[in-house]
Design an enzyme around this catalytic site. Sequence first.
Site, PDB file in Angstrom:
ATOM      1  N   ASN A 282       0.830  -1.217   0.000  1.00 36.30           N
ATOM      2  CA  ASN A 282       0.000   0.000   0.000  1.00 36.30           C
ATOM      3  C   ASN A 282       0.861   1.262   0.000  1.00 36.30           C
ATOM      4  O   ASN A 282       0.611   2.190   0.760  1.00 36.30           O
ATOM      5  CB  ASN A 282      -0.931  -0.011   1.213  1.00 36.30           C
ATOM      6  CG  ASN A 282      -2.132   0.898   1.020  1.00 36.30           C
ATOM      7  OD1 ASN A 282      -2.510   1.203  -0.096  1.00 36.30           O
ATOM      8  ND2 ASN A 282      -2.728   1.320   2.117  1.00 36.30           N
TER       9      ASN A 282
ATOM     10  N   ARG B   5       8.178   6.595  -2.500  1.00 33.80           N
ATOM     11  CA  ARG B   5       8.231   6.570  -1.036  1.00 33.80           C
ATOM     12  C   ARG B   5       8.907   5.295  -0.524  1.00 33.80           C
ATOM     13  O   ARG B   5       9.591   5.323   0.504  1.00 33.80           O
ATOM     14  CB  ARG B   5       6.807   6.686  -0.487  1.00 33.80           C
ATOM     15  CG  ARG B   5       6.787   7.088   0.940  1.00 33.80           C
ATOM     16  CD  ARG B   5       5.466   7.660   1.386  1.00 33.80           C
ATOM     17  NE  ARG B   5       5.462   7.608   2.831  1.00 33.80           N
ATOM     18  CZ  ARG B   5       5.003   6.568   3.515  1.00 33.80           C
ATOM     19  NH1 ARG B   5       4.468   5.555   2.881  1.00 33.80           N
ATOM     20  NH2 ARG B   5       5.076   6.560   4.816  1.00 33.80           N
TER      21      ARG B   5
ATOM     22  N   ARG C  14       4.155  -0.707   8.963  1.00 37.26           N
ATOM     23  CA  ARG C  14       4.951  -1.846   8.490  1.00 37.26           C
ATOM     24  C   ARG C  14       6.159  -2.109   9.399  1.00 37.26           C
ATOM     25  O   ARG C  14       6.846  -3.119   9.237  1.00 37.26           O
ATOM     26  CB  ARG C  14       5.424  -1.597   7.071  1.00 37.26           C
ATOM     27  CG  ARG C  14       4.298  -1.224   6.108  1.00 37.26           C
ATOM     28  CD  ARG C  14       4.829  -0.713   4.797  1.00 37.26           C
ATOM     29  NE  ARG C  14       3.808  -0.039   4.009  1.00 37.26           N
ATOM     30  CZ  ARG C  14       3.468   1.231   4.154  1.00 37.26           C
ATOM     31  NH1 ARG C  14       4.080   1.981   5.069  1.00 37.26           N
ATOM     32  NH2 ARG C  14       2.523   1.766   3.401  1.00 37.26           N
TER      33      ARG C  14
ATOM     34  N   LYS D  93       0.811 -11.381  -2.824  1.00 40.25           N
ATOM     35  CA  LYS D  93       1.451 -10.478  -3.772  1.00 40.25           C
ATOM     36  C   LYS D  93       2.927 -10.276  -3.436  1.00 40.25           C
ATOM     37  O   LYS D  93       3.797 -10.370  -4.311  1.00 40.25           O
ATOM     38  CB  LYS D  93       0.706  -9.134  -3.793  1.00 40.25           C
ATOM     39  CG  LYS D  93       1.142  -8.219  -4.912  1.00 40.25           C
ATOM     40  CD  LYS D  93       2.289  -7.343  -4.473  1.00 40.25           C
ATOM     41  CE  LYS D  93       2.835  -6.547  -5.633  1.00 40.25           C
ATOM     42  NZ  LYS D  93       3.995  -5.727  -5.208  1.00 40.25           N
TER      43      LYS D  93
ATOM     44  N   PRO E 115       2.842 -11.650  -9.621  1.00 41.66           N
ATOM     45  CA  PRO E 115       2.332 -10.757  -8.572  1.00 41.66           C
ATOM     46  C   PRO E 115       1.134  -9.943  -9.073  1.00 41.66           C
ATOM     47  O   PRO E 115       1.196  -9.357 -10.156  1.00 41.66           O
ATOM     48  CB  PRO E 115       3.519  -9.821  -8.281  1.00 41.66           C
ATOM     49  CG  PRO E 115       4.714 -10.482  -8.918  1.00 41.66           C
ATOM     50  CD  PRO E 115       4.186 -11.282 -10.065  1.00 41.66           C
TER      51      PRO E 115
END
Length: 282
Positions: A124, A129, A173, A214, A231
């Site tokens: 996400n 980034r 994360r 994924k 993926p």
Amino acid sequence: MEPVVHTLSDNTFHITGIGLFDCDVVFDCGQCFRWYKESEYWIGISGTNIARVMTIDDGIEIVCAPDALEYWMHYLDIEYDYISARDALRGDSDISTLVDISPGIRFLNQDFFECLISFIISANNNIKRIKSIIDKICKTYGTQIDGMYTFPSASILAQCTDSDLRALGAGYRADYIIETARLYTDGYDYEPLYTRDIVAARAELTFFKGVGKKVADCVLLFSLMRKDAFPVDTWIRKVMHDLYDDTTLSDSAIGQLAQERFGANAGLANQYLFHINRTNLK
DNA sequence: TTCCAGGGTCCTA
DNA sequence: TAGGACCATGGA
């Protein structure tokens, strides 16, 4: 056709006989996050090895320590026959035009742990980034070598706190990275994943926290030479919905269709669909 | 201000 | 097994 290594000097080599190796695509297509371009060379570090790579006719020029050449040959996936793989994909009506638009797409065989953590961070998130967060982690916890930074070891990341990694932008994360690093340092052996059935290999990787189907497929494809992995991210989902004119297709159904349609070349088909559509080259 | 990005986890039905 | 809320963050 076999790859041929030409030694130009003690640290400069030409590798030819491998077809087009488009560095601008290979190093900037979202499979890796730590290569940057300086003049005509792409510069990267893997483990403690540093290389400068440039596209030449029918291959690449690589500048590296002579004892690291074999390492980079593997990393750059030199031995794989992309010419035959592309020819096979040209038999698919939807992929053939994409192959001709950007024929120099290839894969890298990145370090397993670096790839695993990098794609946990990718969840996400956007590529700009992702690169920024990984860069901060390496500069904070890696080792400086000739102005570049190694990717930190699992044992170092396992000792980080949640707030340590959140301070570097990892967000939610952070916990996934720490837990995965701890599990990895307990003695994980990824060697069987090279040959295990793709479904079983994917399932095993999802045992790591922050790794779903994924991310598992990305790790298999971008570090373990599993070119049958496919993926499914937001871009691939859109492309496949468009290709099959069915927006109700689940990610699992998309993966199944890809396996049946592209087989051993599913990963390369995936990369063409991802790169061409993301960069709007159609 | 809202949407989106190489998604995963956890909870509920 | 499937669907949905929630999760950090910064650029568009």
